[in-house]
Write a protein that holds these residues in place. Structure first.
Motif, PDB file in Angstrom:
ATOM      1  N   PRO A 158      53.646  25.679  74.318  1.00  0.00           N
ATOM      2  CA  PRO A 158      54.410  24.653  73.612  1.00  0.00           C
ATOM      3  C   PRO A 158      55.910  24.855  73.783  1.00  0.00           C
ATOM      4  N   GLY A 159      56.630  23.765  74.024  1.00  0.00           N
ATOM      5  CA  GLY A 159      58.079  23.835  74.169  1.00  0.00           C
ATOM      6  C   GLY A 159      58.553  24.228  75.552  1.00  0.00           C
ATOM      7  N   SER A 160      57.647  24.339  76.513  1.00  0.00           N
ATOM      8  CA  SER A 160      58.054  24.674  77.880  1.00  0.00           C
ATOM      9  C   SER A 160      58.823  23.496  78.479  1.00  0.00           C
ATOM     10  N   PRO A 161      59.870  23.770  79.260  1.00  0.00           N
ATOM     11  CA  PRO A 161      60.641  22.676  79.864  1.00  0.00           C
ATOM     12  C   PRO A 161      59.798  21.892  80.864  1.00  0.00           C
ATOM     13  N   GLU A 162      59.935  20.572  80.828  1.00  0.00           N
ATOM     14  CA  GLU A 162      59.229  19.703  81.766  1.00  0.00           C
ATOM     15  C   GLU A 162      59.818  19.874  83.166  1.00  0.00           C
ATOM     16  N   VAL A 165      58.139  25.306  86.703  1.00  0.00           N
ATOM     17  CA  VAL A 165      56.893  26.072  86.798  1.00  0.00           C
ATOM     18  C   VAL A 165      56.750  26.891  85.524  1.00  0.00           C
ATOM     19  N   PRO A 166      55.603  26.792  84.832  1.00  0.00           N
ATOM     20  CA  PRO A 166      55.412  27.599  83.621  1.00  0.00           C
ATOM     21  C   PRO A 166      55.539  29.090  83.928  1.00  0.00           C
ATOM     22  N   ILE A 167      56.027  29.825  82.967  1.00  0.00           N
ATOM     23  CA  ILE A 167      56.326  31.250  83.168  1.00  0.00           C
ATOM     24  C   ILE A 167      55.103  32.045  83.619  1.00  0.00           C
ATOM     25  N   HIS A 168      53.913  31.663  83.180  1.00  0.00           N
ATOM     26  CA  HIS A 168      52.710  32.413  83.538  1.00  0.00           C
ATOM     27  C   HIS A 168      52.215  32.058  84.944  1.00  0.00           C
ATOM     28  N   GLU A 169      52.831  31.062  85.598  1.00  0.00           N
ATOM     29  CA  GLU A 169      52.438  30.690  86.962  1.00  0.00           C
ATOM     30  C   GLU A 169      53.493  31.048  88.006  1.00  0.00           C
ATOM     31  N   VAL A 170      54.575  31.697  87.612  1.00  0.00           N
ATOM     32  CA  VAL A 170      55.620  32.104  88.546  1.00  0.00           C
ATOM     33  C   VAL A 170      55.045  33.155  89.491  1.00  0.00           C
TER      34      VAL A 170
END
Length: 180
Positions: A158-162, A165-170
């Motif tokens: 929740p609250g991830s920037p649109e 790349v989500p932090i867990h997929e870097v």
């Protein structure tokens, strides 16, 4: 030399003898420690979020069986801080979480155990920052893939920037267990 004196008090667990009110539904505890709960946290949010008793067949192909949303519980808690006020909603969310953890054990046991064991191990090693996700990205990726493949759930923070790349997929993260 120091002297150790035996305790004068008997050691026993305190059990509140007061029974729960009859209008509160009975539910068993989730039965896990903090590491499995943290491992499943984002999936619990996705599993219990947008489901309400009437939309069972439409959400995720009818796979969800949770009778209340976790957001309903949070709104109830914000409405009144009295612990008894939201017991019914809280127990329903507990059932939902228990249902998901059982499904995780049935479908993705190996990946789930690898991820929460990693979180638990890092909790014991690094006391100042317990159970950090960035230390367990490899088992987390395999758990995320299994959860999507078998249960259709994706991890969204929740609250991830649109558009990022989500932090867990870097692929090459800046923070790792061994700093660059």
């Amino acid at each position: 030399m120091s002297i150790v004196y035996p305790s004068t008090k008997e050691k026993h667990e305190f059990v509140d003898p007061t029974p729960m009110p009859a209008h509160i539904p009975k539910v068993a505890e989730v039965g896990t420690t903090s590491a499995p709960l943290k491992s499943a946290a984002f999936f619990i949010g996705a599993y219990c979020k947008e489901y309400n008793g009437s939309s069972a067949s439409s959400h995720l192909g009818g796979r969800l069986k949770c009778p209340v949303t976790s957001e309903d519980f949070m709104l109830c808690k914000a409405e009144d801080r009295n612990p008894e006020h939201c017991l019914k909603e809280g127990r329903r969310v507990t059932r939902c979480a228990t249902d998901l953890i059982n499904k995780m054990r049935e479908n993705c046991l190996e990946q789930f155990q690898a991820h929460w064991n990693c979180l638990e191990k890092n909790n014991q090693i690094n006391i100042t920052t317990p159970q950090e996700y960035y230390l367990c990205r490899k088992p987390e990726r395999s758990l995320n893939a299994c959860m999507f493949e078998k249960l259709g759930l994706t991890k969204t923070i929740p609250g991830s920037p649109e558009g990022q790349v989500p932090i867990h997929e870097v692929k090459d993260p800046y923070y790792t267990s061994i700093q660059k």
